[in-house]
Scaffold this motif. Structure first.
Motif, short mmCIF file in Angstrom:
data_model
loop_
_atom_site.label_atom_id
_atom_site.label_comp_id
_atom_site.label_asym_id
_atom_site.label_seq_id
_atom_site.Cartn_x
_atom_site.Cartn_y
_atom_site.Cartn_z
N ASN A 111 -33.39 -47.48 -10.94
CA ASN A 111 -33.29 -48.69 -11.90
C ASN A 111 -32.43 -48.23 -12.82
OD1 ASN A 111 -35.66 -49.95 -10.35
ND2 ASN A 111 -37.08 -48.33 -11.35
N GLN A 112 -31.19 -47.70 -12.55
CA GLN A 112 -30.17 -47.54 -13.61
C GLN A 112 -28.93 -47.86 -13.11
OE1 GLN A 112 -30.91 -43.49 -14.62
NE2 GLN A 112 -32.36 -44.13 -16.42
N LEU A 113 -27.85 -48.10 -13.62
CA LEU A 113 -26.50 -48.37 -13.46
C LEU A 113 -25.74 -47.40 -14.23
CD1 LEU A 113 -24.01 -49.66 -12.48
CD2 LEU A 113 -24.33 -51.58 -14.21
N HIS A 114 -25.26 -46.52 -13.41
CA HIS A 114 -24.42 -45.32 -14.10
C HIS A 114 -22.77 -45.68 -13.95
CE1 HIS A 114 -27.99 -42.65 -13.85
NE2 HIS A 114 -28.14 -43.30 -12.63
N ILE A 115 -22.21 -45.82 -14.93
CA ILE A 115 -20.76 -45.77 -15.15
C ILE A 115 -19.88 -44.89 -15.63
CG2 ILE A 115 -18.92 -47.51 -16.33
CD1 ILE A 115 -21.04 -49.58 -16.14
N THR A 131 -22.06 -44.40 -19.37
CA THR A 131 -22.96 -44.85 -19.84
C THR A 131 -24.33 -44.94 -18.86
OG1 THR A 131 -22.00 -47.07 -19.26
CG2 THR A 131 -21.54 -46.34 -21.38
N CYS A 132 -25.29 -45.00 -19.08
CA CYS A 132 -26.39 -45.27 -18.19
C CYS A 132 -27.15 -46.32 -18.91
CB CYS A 132 -27.31 -44.06 -18.46
SG CYS A 132 -29.02 -44.28 -17.38
N ASN A 133 -27.26 -47.35 -17.84
CA ASN A 133 -27.46 -48.63 -18.19
C ASN A 133 -28.79 -49.19 -17.55
OD1 ASN A 133 -24.80 -49.43 -19.66
ND2 ASN A 133 -24.32 -48.59 -17.59
N ASN A 139 -30.65 -59.17 -20.19
CA ASN A 139 -29.70 -58.45 -20.64
C ASN A 139 -29.76 -57.05 -20.07
OD1 ASN A 139 -29.12 -60.50 -22.72
ND2 ASN A 139 -30.90 -60.06 -23.78
N ILE A 140 -28.63 -56.39 -20.08
CA ILE A 140 -28.57 -55.03 -19.73
C ILE A 140 -28.31 -54.15 -20.80
CG2 ILE A 140 -26.91 -53.43 -18.28
CD1 ILE A 140 -26.08 -55.85 -16.52
N GLY A 141 -29.27 -53.21 -21.00
CA GLY A 141 -29.29 -52.29 -22.24
C GLY A 141 -28.27 -50.99 -21.77
N VAL A 142 -27.50 -50.63 -22.86
CA VAL A 142 -26.56 -49.71 -22.73
C VAL A 142 -26.88 -48.38 -23.47
CG1 VAL A 142 -24.17 -48.88 -23.08
CG2 VAL A 142 -24.48 -51.28 -22.67
N GLY A 143 -26.95 -47.29 -22.27
CA GLY A 143 -27.37 -46.15 -22.98
C GLY A 143 -25.94 -44.98 -23.13
N LEU A 166 -19.42 -52.02 -24.27
CA LEU A 166 -19.96 -51.24 -23.27
C LEU A 166 -20.82 -52.20 -22.69
CD1 LEU A 166 -20.68 -47.99 -25.26
CD2 LEU A 166 -19.04 -48.41 -23.41
N ALA A 167 -21.55 -52.97 -23.31
CA ALA A 167 -22.43 -53.93 -22.61
C ALA A 167 -21.69 -55.07 -21.73
CB ALA A 167 -23.25 -54.88 -23.82
#
Length: 281
Positions: A111-115, A131-133, A139-143, A166-167
């Motif tokens: 359940n995450q998008l790693h970039i 980033t871990c999103n 919306n996509i939350g950016v970590g 980043l978003a």
């Protein structure tokens, strides 16, 4: 167009390499702790690399593909939670070659998008940030670690501008995968070390019609037939044929009658690029 060798690609696609190439480096930072943070993120990518995920070939985004992404992103935004979940189940991952000598390595899962974001500078692949999103509604939350976000050697602009950047990157990747999966596109495989003509693509979308791939492996060009305009100015001979013709009888009722259409010459045709006829909402 020249696709130069990128150390990050060579390293990712050769999991047997025990050490990272000398030209694969971490970006300079103003806060020393950020170097450790970036190194840790890089080590995590190395662990994934050694598991030999299905990265596929590196994919070069053409301007036409970017236009389709721009025109379709709002439609995808409405169903992004479902798409995000689907991409994670499929463990979508890949390598994107973008404008500005940028390489984006992405991986969906859990359940995450790693970039992982890299840029090419003076023949080196420079690792800038990770980033871990997560998807929160539309919306996509950016970590990202706060110390990285506040590092002026890694980012420029205000804090809000950095967050928006980043978003945008996270949304860009998610939209890219959605377009690739759900919209009809053309993929052109560019062999290594050869000039390859991309025929039929208007010059307003490609600076040059030939691509030279020097990455050391094949690269896929992501294009879109929506930007192909076909113009045929030649006379086209059409043979005679039968067809069912709609007609009305004396009572005003419609019926079909088999008729024969004589041979004729058609004087060329123009077919607009699909995106000019069918706008993506």
């Amino acid at each position: 167009m020249l696709i130069k060798e990128r150390s990050i690609i060579t390293w990712l696609l050769h999991p047997d390499l025990k050490q990272a190439p000398e030209n694969l480096v971490i970006a300079p930072v103003s806060n020393p702790i950020n170097q450790s943070i970036l190194l840790h993120s890089f080590i995590e990518l190395d662990k994934i690399r050694k598991q030999t995920p299905e990265w596929g070939l590196p994919e070069l985004l053409m301007p036409s593909f970017g236009e389709v992404m721009y025109k379709s992103h709002r439609s995808f935004d409405n169903i992004m939670p479902q798409l995000f979940e689907d991409f994670c189940k499929r463990e979508e991952c890949g390598i994107l070659l973008c404008r500005g000598n940028v390489t984006i390595v992405y991986s969906f899962g859990g359940n995450q998008l790693h970039i992982w974001h890299f840029t090419e500078l003076y023949g080196k692949s420079v690792f800038n940030f990770y980033t871990c999103n997560v998807c929160d509604g539309e919306n996509i939350g950016v970590g990202i670690t706060n110390t990285l976000l506040s590092d002026n050697l890694l980012f420029s602009g205000s804090l809000q501008e950095r967050q928006r950047k980043l978003a945008f990157i996270a949304g860009f990747v998610a939209t890219y995968v959605a377009v690739k999966r759900y919209i009809k596109v053309e993929t052109i495989v560019i062999p290594r070390g050869k000039f390859t003509a991309i025929e039929g693509t208007p010059l307003e979308y490609i600076e040059k019609k030939k691509v030279l791939n020097q990455t050391g492996q094949e690269v896929i060009v992501m294009d879109s037939i929506w930007f192909r305009k076909i113009i045929n100015e030649n006379d086209i001979y059409v043979r005679g044929f039968f067809r069912m013709q709609n007609k009305k009888n004396e009572l005003g009722e419609w019926y079909k009658e088999l008729i024969f259409v004589d041979s004729f010459v058609r004087h060329g045709y123009h077919r607009n690029a699909k995106i000019e006829d069918d706008e993506v909402n």
